[in-house]
Design a protein around this motif. Sequence first.
Motif, PDB file in Angstrom:
ATOM      1  N   LYS A  56       7.763  27.689 145.884  1.00 14.39           N
ATOM      2  CA  LYS A  56       6.968  26.525 145.460  1.00 14.39           C
ATOM      3  C   LYS A  56       7.630  25.764 144.313  1.00 14.39           C
ATOM      4  O   LYS A  56       7.227  24.648 144.004  1.00 14.39           O
ATOM      5  N   ASP A  57       8.612  26.381 143.670  1.00 12.77           N
ATOM      6  CA  ASP A  57       9.201  25.795 142.467  1.00 12.77           C
ATOM      7  C   ASP A  57      10.255  24.737 142.748  1.00 12.77           C
ATOM      8  O   ASP A  57      10.936  24.762 143.769  1.00 12.77           O
ATOM      9  N   GLU A 121       9.938  16.513 136.754  1.00 10.16           N
ATOM     10  CA  GLU A 121       9.331  17.125 137.934  1.00 10.16           C
ATOM     11  C   GLU A 121       9.584  18.638 138.015  1.00 10.16           C
ATOM     12  O   GLU A 121       8.995  19.322 138.842  1.00 10.16           O
ATOM     13  N   SER A 123       9.439  22.519 137.670  1.00 10.31           N
ATOM     14  CA  SER A 123       8.466  23.558 137.321  1.00 10.31           C
ATOM     15  C   SER A 123       9.194  24.707 136.620  1.00 10.31           C
ATOM     16  O   SER A 123       8.584  25.518 135.947  1.00 10.31           O
ATOM     17  N   THR A 148       5.118  24.686 133.041  1.00  7.43           N
ATOM     18  CA  THR A 148       6.562  24.644 133.264  1.00  7.43           C
ATOM     19  C   THR A 148       7.213  25.781 132.490  1.00  7.43           C
ATOM     20  O   THR A 148       6.867  26.046 131.344  1.00  7.43           O
ATOM     21  N   LYS A 182       6.968  29.042 128.098  1.00  6.19           N
ATOM     22  CA  LYS A 182       6.070  28.447 129.092  1.00  6.19           C
ATOM     23  C   LYS A 182       5.298  27.350 128.380  1.00  6.19           C
ATOM     24  O   LYS A 182       4.713  27.589 127.314  1.00  6.19           O
TER      25      LYS A 182
END
Length: 185
Positions: A56-57, A121, A123, A148, A182
């Motif tokens: 998904k990253d 954009e 992640s 992120t 994070k």
Amino acid sequence: MNNEKYTYLSLWIFLVFCTPLKAQEDRPSFVLDVPYVATPENIVDEMLDMAGVSAKDVLYDLGSGDGRIPIRAAITVGARGIGIDLNPERVREAIKNAKEAEVTDKVSFYEGDVFEVDFSEASVLTLYLFPEVNLKLRPRIQKMAPGTKIVSHNYDMGDWEPDLTKEIMGPDGRKHVLYLWKIPD
């Protein structure tokens, strides 16, 4: 004698005016803030693991060199990766490596200045840059979307405390330090 003076004068004109131009052509048209040093594969794997990279990253690697981090993320978990490097030779090498790994549908590499590229954009953001470069990027990084993850190889971000720090030995027996931050929700 006159002919000899003419020859010396011609040689002097050539050396003064032509040699610097040729030497300038051979120089890169950019100045690297950080020299290229390849990240050992076991360190790459640990960086991806620390960030919990998944399919998904969208992983951005600033100063991507030969592309090994985005390529490895694409191979191991199917993540999409973008590499940015100032050196066109490294970008060509990364593109070649992506083709050989058959992940060109997942990764892209671009020549660009990390201070001018939009990496919002991402992640996951990976870095192997000098501390002063990290600090210069830090204000932009801290404005990234909540959640992120940022992983830096060997260099921290000053007084911004990492969420996790890990020491790992490279294949050459040298200690490497990895930092994870994070962006808070």
